[in-house]
Design a protein around this motif. Sequence first.
Motif, PDB file in Angstrom:
ATOM      1  N   ASP A 160      56.528 105.023  31.195  1.00  0.00           N
ATOM      2  CA  ASP A 160      57.887 104.066  30.650  1.00  0.00           C
ATOM      3  C   ASP A 160      57.922 102.786  30.516  1.00  0.00           C
ATOM      4  N   GLY A 161      58.197 102.446  29.639  1.00  0.00           N
ATOM      5  CA  GLY A 161      58.232 100.810  29.195  1.00  0.00           C
ATOM      6  C   GLY A 161      56.995 100.957  28.828  1.00  0.00           C
ATOM      7  N   PHE A 162      56.885  99.777  28.651  1.00  0.00           N
ATOM      8  CA  PHE A 162      55.535  99.279  27.600  1.00  0.00           C
ATOM      9  C   PHE A 162      56.033  97.649  27.621  1.00  0.00           C
ATOM     10  N   SER A 163      54.685  96.694  28.129  1.00  0.00           N
ATOM     11  CA  SER A 163      55.651  95.314  27.669  1.00  0.00           C
ATOM     12  C   SER A 163      53.583  94.995  26.947  1.00  0.00           C
ATOM     13  N   ALA A 164      54.119  93.660  26.158  1.00  0.00           N
ATOM     14  CA  ALA A 164      52.472  93.351  25.011  1.00  0.00           C
ATOM     15  C   ALA A 164      52.449  91.835  25.404  1.00  0.00           C
ATOM     16  N   GLY A 165      51.094  91.353  25.702  1.00  0.00           N
ATOM     17  CA  GLY A 165      51.221  89.742  25.092  1.00  0.00           C
ATOM     18  C   GLY A 165      49.995  89.501  25.695  1.00  0.00           C
ATOM     19  N   TYR A 166      50.095  87.498  26.670  1.00  0.00           N
ATOM     20  CA  TYR A 166      48.749  87.134  26.687  1.00  0.00           C
ATOM     21  C   TYR A 166      48.438  86.721  27.684  1.00  0.00           C
ATOM     22  N   GLU A 167      47.693  87.086  28.917  1.00  0.00           N
ATOM     23  CA  GLU A 167      47.761  86.005  29.708  1.00  0.00           C
ATOM     24  C   GLU A 167      46.390  85.523  29.491  1.00  0.00           C
ATOM     25  N   CYS A 168      46.265  84.175  29.847  1.00  0.00           N
ATOM     26  CA  CYS A 168      44.806  83.112  29.747  1.00  0.00           C
ATOM     27  C   CYS A 168      44.182  83.282  28.645  1.00  0.00           C
ATOM     28  N   ASP A 169      44.946  83.858  27.686  1.00  0.00           N
ATOM     29  CA  ASP A 169      44.737  83.620  25.708  1.00  0.00           C
ATOM     30  C   ASP A 169      43.834  85.186  26.206  1.00  0.00           C
ATOM     31  N   SER A 170      43.420  85.910  26.602  1.00  0.00           N
ATOM     32  CA  SER A 170      43.766  87.637  26.566  1.00  0.00           C
ATOM     33  C   SER A 170      44.457  88.619  26.996  1.00  0.00           C
ATOM     34  N   PRO A 171      44.275  89.348  25.946  1.00  0.00           N
ATOM     35  CA  PRO A 171      45.468  90.695  25.785  1.00  0.00           C
ATOM     36  C   PRO A 171      46.004  91.087  26.445  1.00  0.00           C
ATOM     37  N   SER A 172      46.941  91.800  27.261  1.00  0.00           N
ATOM     38  CA  SER A 172      47.552  91.585  28.307  1.00  0.00           C
ATOM     39  C   SER A 172      48.752  92.756  27.927  1.00  0.00           C
ATOM     40  N   PHE A 173      49.067  94.296  28.314  1.00  0.00           N
ATOM     41  CA  PHE A 173      49.685  95.719  28.507  1.00  0.00           C
ATOM     42  C   PHE A 173      49.559  95.500  29.876  1.00  0.00           C
ATOM     43  N   ALA A 174      51.265  96.511  29.845  1.00  0.00           N
ATOM     44  CA  ALA A 174      51.304  96.744  31.044  1.00  0.00           C
ATOM     45  C   ALA A 174      52.611  97.793  31.423  1.00  0.00           C
ATOM     46  N   THR A 175      52.913  98.738  31.722  1.00  0.00           N
ATOM     47  CA  THR A 175      53.754  99.951  31.378  1.00  0.00           C
ATOM     48  C   THR A 175      53.986 100.754  33.230  1.00  0.00           C
ATOM     49  N   ARG A 176      54.911 101.395  33.051  1.00  0.00           N
ATOM     50  CA  ARG A 176      55.184 101.897  34.793  1.00  0.00           C
ATOM     51  C   ARG A 176      54.314 103.907  34.484  1.00  0.00           C
ATOM     52  N   PHE A 177      54.303 104.064  35.401  1.00  0.00           N
ATOM     53  CA  PHE A 177      54.027 105.560  35.436  1.00  0.00           C
ATOM     54  C   PHE A 177      55.039 106.281  35.630  1.00  0.00           C
ATOM     55  N   VAL A 178      55.395 107.391  35.002  1.00  0.00           N
ATOM     56  CA  VAL A 178      55.739 108.499  35.501  1.00  0.00           C
ATOM     57  C   VAL A 178      56.126 109.895  36.473  1.00  0.00           C
ATOM     58  N   ALA A 179      54.487 110.467  35.671  1.00  0.00           N
ATOM     59  CA  ALA A 179      54.757 111.629  36.133  1.00  0.00           C
ATOM     60  C   ALA A 179      53.035 111.862  35.649  1.00  0.00           C
ATOM     61  N   VAL A 180      52.446 113.329  35.953  1.00  0.00           N
ATOM     62  CA  VAL A 180      50.821 113.814  35.703  1.00  0.00           C
ATOM     63  C   VAL A 180      51.953 115.209  34.891  1.00  0.00           C
ATOM     64  N   LYS A 181      51.233 114.844  33.535  1.00  0.00           N
ATOM     65  CA  LYS A 181      51.506 116.289  32.433  1.00  0.00           C
ATOM     66  C   LYS A 181      50.056 117.285  33.290  1.00  0.00           C
ATOM     67  N   HIS A 182      48.956 116.917  33.181  1.00  0.00           N
ATOM     68  CA  HIS A 182      48.023 117.500  33.672  1.00  0.00           C
ATOM     69  C   HIS A 182      46.449 116.697  33.288  1.00  0.00           C
ATOM     70  N   GLU A 183      46.165 117.162  34.805  1.00  0.00           N
ATOM     71  CA  GLU A 183      44.665 116.494  34.824  1.00  0.00           C
ATOM     72  C   GLU A 183      43.375 117.149  34.089  1.00  0.00           C
ATOM     73  N   ILE A 184      42.637 116.215  33.220  1.00  0.00           N
ATOM     74  CA  ILE A 184      41.333 116.315  32.565  1.00  0.00           C
ATOM     75  C   ILE A 184      40.680 116.367  33.491  1.00  0.00           C
ATOM     76  N   SER A 185      40.407 115.426  34.469  1.00  0.00           N
ATOM     77  CA  SER A 185      38.878 115.341  35.163  1.00  0.00           C
ATOM     78  C   SER A 185      39.827 115.140  36.330  1.00  0.00           C
ATOM     79  N   ALA A 186      38.520 115.661  37.762  1.00  0.00           N
ATOM     80  CA  ALA A 186      39.868 115.233  38.987  1.00  0.00           C
ATOM     81  C   ALA A 186      39.140 113.436  39.033  1.00  0.00           C
ATOM     82  N   PRO A 187      40.384 113.091  40.317  1.00  0.00           N
ATOM     83  CA  PRO A 187      39.598 111.559  40.365  1.00  0.00           C
ATOM     84  C   PRO A 187      37.800 111.718  41.468  1.00  0.00           C
ATOM     85  N   SER A 188      37.193 110.802  41.046  1.00  0.00           N
ATOM     86  CA  SER A 188      36.354 110.857  42.095  1.00  0.00           C
ATOM     87  C   SER A 188      36.300 109.151  42.561  1.00  0.00           C
ATOM     88  N   VAL A 189      35.346 108.870  44.048  1.00  0.00           N
ATOM     89  CA  VAL A 189      34.927 107.561  44.308  1.00  0.00           C
ATOM     90  C   VAL A 189      33.520 107.144  43.491  1.00  0.00           C
TER      91      VAL A 189
END
Length: 197
Positions: A160-189
């Motif tokens: 939900d929501g999104f931002s796009a811009g530059y930080e220290c001359d590098s592209p930067s994108f951000a968002t907020r997590f809302v929910a998982v629809k479904h898992e493709i691969s389980a988390p691994s350490v």
Amino acid sequence: MIGYLRSLFVGLCLISAAVADDAPNSAHTPPESPFRASGPETLEWAKRDFIEYQGRATISAKYRFVYFDGNSDDDPGYSQNPHLFLLPNQEAQATLPYLTRWVYERDDSQEKVLWTERAERIWVTNVADAAAGLLGEQLAAEVLAGKHETVVGEAVVVIDGFSAGYECDSPSFATRFVAVKHEISAPSVAKRGVGGC
């Protein structure tokens, strides 16, 4: 007449070069994107570093929780720790806002080329919520406590929501997590010293 046309052509080339030098960095919204910019999509270094977007999307992405101990050159310097990054697949990237900027083709070149920078890596701002949704209670608690340097997986998630811009001359994108629809691969350490994703 030929002299006039030649002068006109040279003048247009000079104007084009000057415009490229002064062209602002921009963000762009693909037509099929569920996001809409809350204002102009022009980035001005001194006035506006990020473009904010409203909307909600379901994307397929690898995810990477990373705990930085402060000794890494890779530490992005965000205020929270651990960090969570989404790495959307190409289909998802095609629907997300992206950036363009004019850069010199080479260090020794006087010509600029237009670069397009897609949202290949998105910083998630609400890590605790995402950890609970993606990792399960026990692993989420361990990740938030910094017990694991890196945890990776893949899922279809709602953002939900999104931002796009530059930080220290590098592209930067951000968002907020809302929910998982479904898992493709389980988390691994990931083991220390071994990269994820």
